[in-house]
Design a protein around this motif. Structure first.
Motif, PDB file in Angstrom:
ATOM      1  N   ARG A  30      41.246  78.122  31.679  1.00 32.30           N
ATOM      2  CA  ARG A  30      40.145  78.842  31.966  1.00 32.30           C
ATOM      3  C   ARG A  30      39.846  80.205  31.078  1.00 32.30           C
ATOM      4  O   ARG A  30      38.781  80.046  30.636  1.00 32.30           O
ATOM      5  CB  ARG A  30      40.146  79.275  33.473  1.00 32.30           C
ATOM      6  N   GLN A  31      40.934  80.638  30.653  1.00 34.74           N
ATOM      7  CA  GLN A  31      40.660  81.959  29.909  1.00 34.74           C
ATOM      8  C   GLN A  31      40.144  81.285  28.333  1.00 34.74           C
ATOM      9  O   GLN A  31      39.421  81.740  27.656  1.00 34.74           O
ATOM     10  CB  GLN A  31      41.831  82.572  29.756  1.00 34.74           C
ATOM     11  N   SER A  32      40.855  80.201  27.956  1.00 32.52           N
ATOM     12  CA  SER A  32      40.350  79.494  26.580  1.00 32.52           C
ATOM     13  C   SER A  32      38.759  79.189  26.751  1.00 32.52           C
ATOM     14  O   SER A  32      38.250  79.557  25.759  1.00 32.52           O
ATOM     15  CB  SER A  32      41.276  78.536  26.360  1.00 32.52           C
ATOM     16  N   LYS A  74      45.017  78.588  34.581  1.00 31.84           N
ATOM     17  CA  LYS A  74      44.533  80.005  34.128  1.00 31.84           C
ATOM     18  C   LYS A  74      44.477  80.214  32.626  1.00 31.84           C
ATOM     19  O   LYS A  74      43.490  80.525  32.256  1.00 31.84           O
ATOM     20  CB  LYS A  74      45.630  81.168  34.663  1.00 31.84           C
ATOM     21  N   GLU A  75      45.254  79.619  31.941  1.00 30.77           N
ATOM     22  CA  GLU A  75      45.432  79.552  30.319  1.00 30.77           C
ATOM     23  C   GLU A  75      44.101  78.757  30.047  1.00 30.77           C
ATOM     24  O   GLU A  75      43.347  79.465  29.031  1.00 30.77           O
ATOM     25  CB  GLU A  75      46.511  78.866  29.851  1.00 30.77           C
ATOM     26  N   ASP A  77      32.366  81.166  33.769  1.00 25.42           N
ATOM     27  CA  ASP A  77      32.787  82.364  33.593  1.00 25.42           C
ATOM     28  C   ASP A  77      32.293  83.352  32.460  1.00 25.42           C
ATOM     29  O   ASP A  77      31.853  84.467  32.972  1.00 25.42           O
ATOM     30  CB  ASP A  77      34.379  82.741  33.731  1.00 25.42           C
ATOM     31  N   ALA A  78      32.094  82.984  31.437  1.00 28.24           N
ATOM     32  CA  ALA A  78      31.496  83.483  30.278  1.00 28.24           C
ATOM     33  C   ALA A  78      30.024  83.488  30.423  1.00 28.24           C
ATOM     34  O   ALA A  78      29.215  84.160  29.478  1.00 28.24           O
ATOM     35  CB  ALA A  78      31.901  82.797  29.000  1.00 28.24           C
ATOM     36  N   GLY A 106      35.799  78.151  32.635  1.00 30.19           N
ATOM     37  CA  GLY A 106      35.913  79.307  31.814  1.00 30.19           C
ATOM     38  C   GLY A 106      34.543  79.542  31.224  1.00 30.19           C
ATOM     39  O   GLY A 106      34.046  80.631  30.895  1.00 30.19           O
ATOM     40  N   PHE A 111      36.701  80.373  28.417  1.00 28.26           N
ATOM     41  CA  PHE A 111      35.723  81.819  28.498  1.00 28.26           C
ATOM     42  C   PHE A 111      35.630  82.406  27.056  1.00 28.26           C
ATOM     43  O   PHE A 111      34.788  82.655  26.484  1.00 28.26           O
ATOM     44  CB  PHE A 111      36.511  82.779  29.434  1.00 28.26           C
ATOM     45  N   ASP A 112      37.040  82.577  26.435  1.00 23.82           N
ATOM     46  CA  ASP A 112      37.164  83.039  25.017  1.00 23.82           C
ATOM     47  C   ASP A 112      36.164  82.266  24.183  1.00 23.82           C
ATOM     48  O   ASP A 112      35.397  82.727  23.283  1.00 23.82           O
ATOM     49  CB  ASP A 112      38.538  83.209  24.537  1.00 23.82           C
TER      50      ASP A 112
END
Length: 128
Positions: free
Chosen positions: A40-42, A37-38, A93-94, A90, A44-45
């Motif tokens: 994937r968020q990275s 999860k971390e 996702d973005a 991610g 995306f960001d």
């Protein structure tokens, strides 16, 4: 004859994929899920900021991703590259890439360099 212009972006990360998400990991599913999860968020960001900074308004049709890992001890490059899967998810996702299917995302020749007191990954994204 016209020359095709390819655009290459680099994202520098101050880490390599953690052991919990690498290909040879035997980590409990709950700890692994948290790390995924971390990452994937990275992904995306970083892609969102890259899109904003470069005024990119559309999804890339096809990209080639190459990882350049640097770490203070040797790690199998196939296992460490596997650990970047959530980062690529991610990116999808973005909405930077259509999908992470083999016809949309190609992978280059990843590199690994051993350097004391260093842990980083450079993600090279070449728009095809």
């Amino acid at each position: 004859m016209t020359a095709e212009i390819t655009k290459v972006f680099e994202i520098e990360l101050g880490w390599i994929p953690p052991a919990e998400v690498r290909g040879n990991s035997r980590t409990h599913w709950r700890a692994k899920a948290a790390k995924i999860k971390e990452l994937r968020q990275s992904g995306f960001d970083h892609m969102f900021h890259l899109q904003v900074e470069n005024n990119i308004l559309r999804k890339f049709e096809q990209v080639r991703i190459t990882y350049h890992f640097t770490h203070n001890r040797w790690i199998d490059i196939d296992n460490i590259a596997f650990g970047m899967k959530a980062f690529v998810d991610g990116m999808v996702d973005a909405e930077a890439v259509q999908d992470d299917t083999p016809d949309r995302v190609l992978y280059g020749d990843h590199t690994f360099t051993r350097k004391p007191k260093t842990s980083r990954t450079v993600v090279e994204i070449e728009v095809l």
